[in-house]
Write a protein that holds these residues in place. Structure first.
Motif, short mmCIF file in Angstrom:
data_model
loop_
_atom_site.label_atom_id
_atom_site.label_comp_id
_atom_site.label_asym_id
_atom_site.label_seq_id
_atom_site.Cartn_x
_atom_site.Cartn_y
_atom_site.Cartn_z
N GLY A 127 0.43 -1.28 0.10
CA GLY A 127 0.01 0.12 -0.10
C GLY A 127 0.79 0.70 -0.13
N THR A 157 2.74 4.45 -1.49
CA THR A 157 1.99 4.93 -2.74
C THR A 157 3.56 5.31 -4.16
OG1 THR A 157 0.48 6.32 -2.09
CG2 THR A 157 1.96 7.23 -3.57
N GLU A 185 3.30 6.97 4.43
CA GLU A 185 3.78 6.71 3.72
C GLU A 185 5.00 5.40 4.50
OE1 GLU A 185 3.22 5.99 0.50
OE2 GLU A 185 1.25 7.16 0.56
N ARG A 226 4.62 2.45 6.66
CA ARG A 226 3.16 1.63 5.82
C ARG A 226 4.37 0.64 5.05
NH1 ARG A 226 -0.16 5.03 2.91
NH2 ARG A 226 -2.04 5.04 4.31
#
Length: 328
Positions: A70, A72, A125, A128
């Motif tokens: 997940g 980006t 981010e 993750r």
């Protein structure tokens, strides 16, 4: 791409990429799941590189793992590990929109109303990325050494300093300080290795957002604070020194995003140690980049000027360590 025909547009070399080359082009895909016009980037080796950089096949595998987690990142589409297509290893990914220019991200006043949201998103981010834990058979090239990451970095620094043709006493002294104060936690998460302003793409439209985390060539099993120290080190603030998170925003916003994503806190008081480690690492990388030019392997004014940054890092190291020792 499971298409009967793909028509490629003319490639254009993208700016940046001191260690690897990136070529942008459009593809007209006649049919299949990607039918239509697709913006693509081909990432391949530069004429000379850095020994610790991951191969293109390994970087593609890292991008694939991050995409599944997940994060980006540009969608990875294909890999040629042997270089059978263009004569050297490469991989293909979607082209992300936005701007990764670090000076724009750090200094553009148009981003000021959005800095808090962007910085919080960066926390999400990176968190993750840190949800990816060993062991991972798809990432077996990262090895099985889970010894304390600080200890491994120090060993790498000493080896890299020995490979340079001249001594650098300030950097060597800073490495000794790192050795004496090194945390002993084992590696526990996937570290991006170069999560900073310059490898973070932001679409600065009406509502700016992070559109891609780029350049995974230095990833390894690590301590989560190593990535955060790298992001927050002054050397990656590009003149916006008051904004501690990469020159982009404030640490409290980053921390809020990181902890919301992970549901846990870190030993934030240890962060200054990792900022020192980041500064040492960048100084040594800068010197090796300069050697690529000075050795005659690759004539580049950019590489030559990068080596000059090492003197600035030496000054930062003296100031950082003095500040930490005085606060102790």
């Amino acid at each position: 791409m499971n298409a009967s025909e793909v028509r490629l547009g003319a490639p254009a070399k993208m700016s940046g990429g001191a260690i690897q080359e990136n070529w942008a082009f459009d593809a007209l895909i006649v049919d299949g799941p990607y039918a239509g016009t697709l913006g693509l980037v081909l990432r391949t080796d530069a004429p000379s590189g850095v020994s610790l950089s991951r191969s293109r096949a390994e970087e593609h595998a890292l991008l694939t793992a991050a995409f599944a987690a997940g994060v980006t990142v540009p969608e990875p589409l294909a890999v040629d590990p042997e270089g059978s297509v263009i004569g050297k290893p490469s991989y293909l990914m979607r082209r992300a929109s936005g701007n990764a220019n670090p000076r724009t991200l750090a200094r553009d006043p148009a981003l000021d109303p959005h800095r808090s949201a962007i910085t919080e998103t960066l926390g999400h981010e990176l968190a993750r990325i840190h949800t990816i834990h060993p062991p991972r058979p798809d990432l077996d090239f990262l090895g099985s050494d889970m010894s304390p990451p600080a200890h491994r970095r120090i060993a790498e620094f000493l080896e890299q300093l020995d490979a340079l043709p001249h001594p650098y006493p300030v950097i060597e002294w800073a490495v000794r300080w790192l050795e004496r104060n090194a945390p002993t936690r084992p590696a526990s998460v996937l570290g991006h290795g170069d999560f900073r302003c310059g490898n973070l793409m932001v679409d600065a439209t009406e509502s700016p957002q992070v559109t891609a985390v780029l350049d995974w060539e230095f990833a390894s099993w690590s301590d989560p604070l190593e990535d955060i120290g790298w992001l927050c080190a002054r050397c990656w603030r590009f003149g916006a020194d008051a904004r501690t998170v990469g020159g982009i925003g404030e640490f409290d916003d980053f921390r809020r995003g990181y902890e919301a994503e992970t549901g846990r806190t870190l030993d934030w008081a240890e962060l200054p140690y990792w900022e020192v480690l980041a500064t040492v690492r960048w100084a040594i990388i800068a010197l090796h980049q300069g050697e690529r030019h000075l050795s005659g392997r690759e004539f580049s004014m950019e590489l030559a000027l990068t080596a000059r940054k090492a003197a600035e890092m030496e000054y930062d190291l003296l100031a950082q360590i003095r500040s930490i020792d005085e606060a102790a």
